[in-house]
Write an enzyme that holds these catalytic residues in place. Sequence first.
Site, PDB file in Angstrom:
ATOM      1  N   SER A   1       0.913  -1.314   0.151  1.00  0.00           N
ATOM      2  CA  SER A   1       0.184   0.129   0.065  1.00  0.00           C
ATOM      3  C   SER A   1       0.982   1.256  -0.023  1.00  0.00           C
ATOM      4  O   SER A   1       2.018   1.172   0.545  1.00  0.00           O
ATOM      5  CB  SER A   1      -1.055  -0.093   1.252  1.00  0.00           C
ATOM      6  OG  SER A   1      -1.564   1.175   1.416  1.00  0.00           O
TER       7      SER A   1
ATOM      8  N   TYR B   1      -0.827  -0.756  10.482  1.00  0.00           N
ATOM      9  CA  TYR B   1      -0.921  -0.821   9.167  1.00  0.00           C
ATOM     10  C   TYR B   1       0.197  -0.295   8.282  1.00  0.00           C
ATOM     11  O   TYR B   1       0.618  -1.030   7.281  1.00  0.00           O
ATOM     12  CB  TYR B   1      -2.292  -0.201   8.655  1.00  0.00           C
ATOM     13  CG  TYR B   1      -2.745  -0.543   7.234  1.00  0.00           C
ATOM     14  CD1 TYR B   1      -3.221  -1.927   6.851  1.00  0.00           C
ATOM     15  CD2 TYR B   1      -2.487   0.223   6.040  1.00  0.00           C
ATOM     16  CE1 TYR B   1      -3.550  -2.269   5.427  1.00  0.00           C
ATOM     17  CE2 TYR B   1      -2.954  -0.058   5.037  1.00  0.00           C
ATOM     18  CZ  TYR B   1      -3.149  -1.360   4.538  1.00  0.00           C
ATOM     19  OH  TYR B   1      -3.561  -1.569   3.238  1.00  0.00           O
TER      20      TYR B   1
END
Length: 249
Positions: free
Chosen positions: A145, A158
């Site tokens: 990501s 994350y």
Amino acid sequence: MELKGKVAVVTGGNGGLGQRICHALAAQGCHVAVVYAQSKAQAEGVVKDLGKHQVGAAAFACDVTSRDQVQAMVDDVVKRFGRLDILINDAAYNKSIRFQDLDGLTYEEWIKIIDINLTGPMLTTKAAGAVMKKQGSGRIVNISSVAGLGPTGSSIAYAVSKAGLIHLTKCMAVALAPEVLVNCVAPGLLEGTRATANLRPEAVETGRKASLLGVAADKDDCADQVVTMCRTNTMTGQTIVIDSGRTFH
């Protein structure tokens, strides 16, 4: 690498992006193992849909954080299809925790996010990579990501997990060369995924407007890049960003 007749494992293959990746690979003639953690019915639905590509497909349950389950899944895929050529590490978990809310970033949430997003890909890469090395060729693509490239995303855990996955890509490219090529796709904001559904509404809107193109990244663009990375013979250890022009690295 010629993809027709190859066998691909897609973790999180029942998710929003995972399904697109499964179909993109099947359209190239790959047989597909759709790996899921809990949603058996959804995974079996994906398998049924893949039938239109006239390839083999099957659903496999696996907790990617369990070394024993990962090894059993890889063994079952090889038993079912006779080989294993491609691994797509798409399974992931996120929870929206503001960066400033350090109390909300509990030890339990940290461990869960790191285990699924980083330890899981390490375990699947080791297990599948061993098979590919013996076969003499293979391709592994990690789905990271843009949160792994800067202090953004749903939580600190994350962001750190996705940064680790980018570096794991480089390290595994070294470890598995020359037989196995390892690359990574880092999407920006994607719509219609479970990960995005867990984001705060204002974060979704900011992610969309902050890009040069003013739109979310396209899941099919990401899936097509995965296919390209599976085809390549001379690209390894690389991360490609697809985020409509928000992050440059």
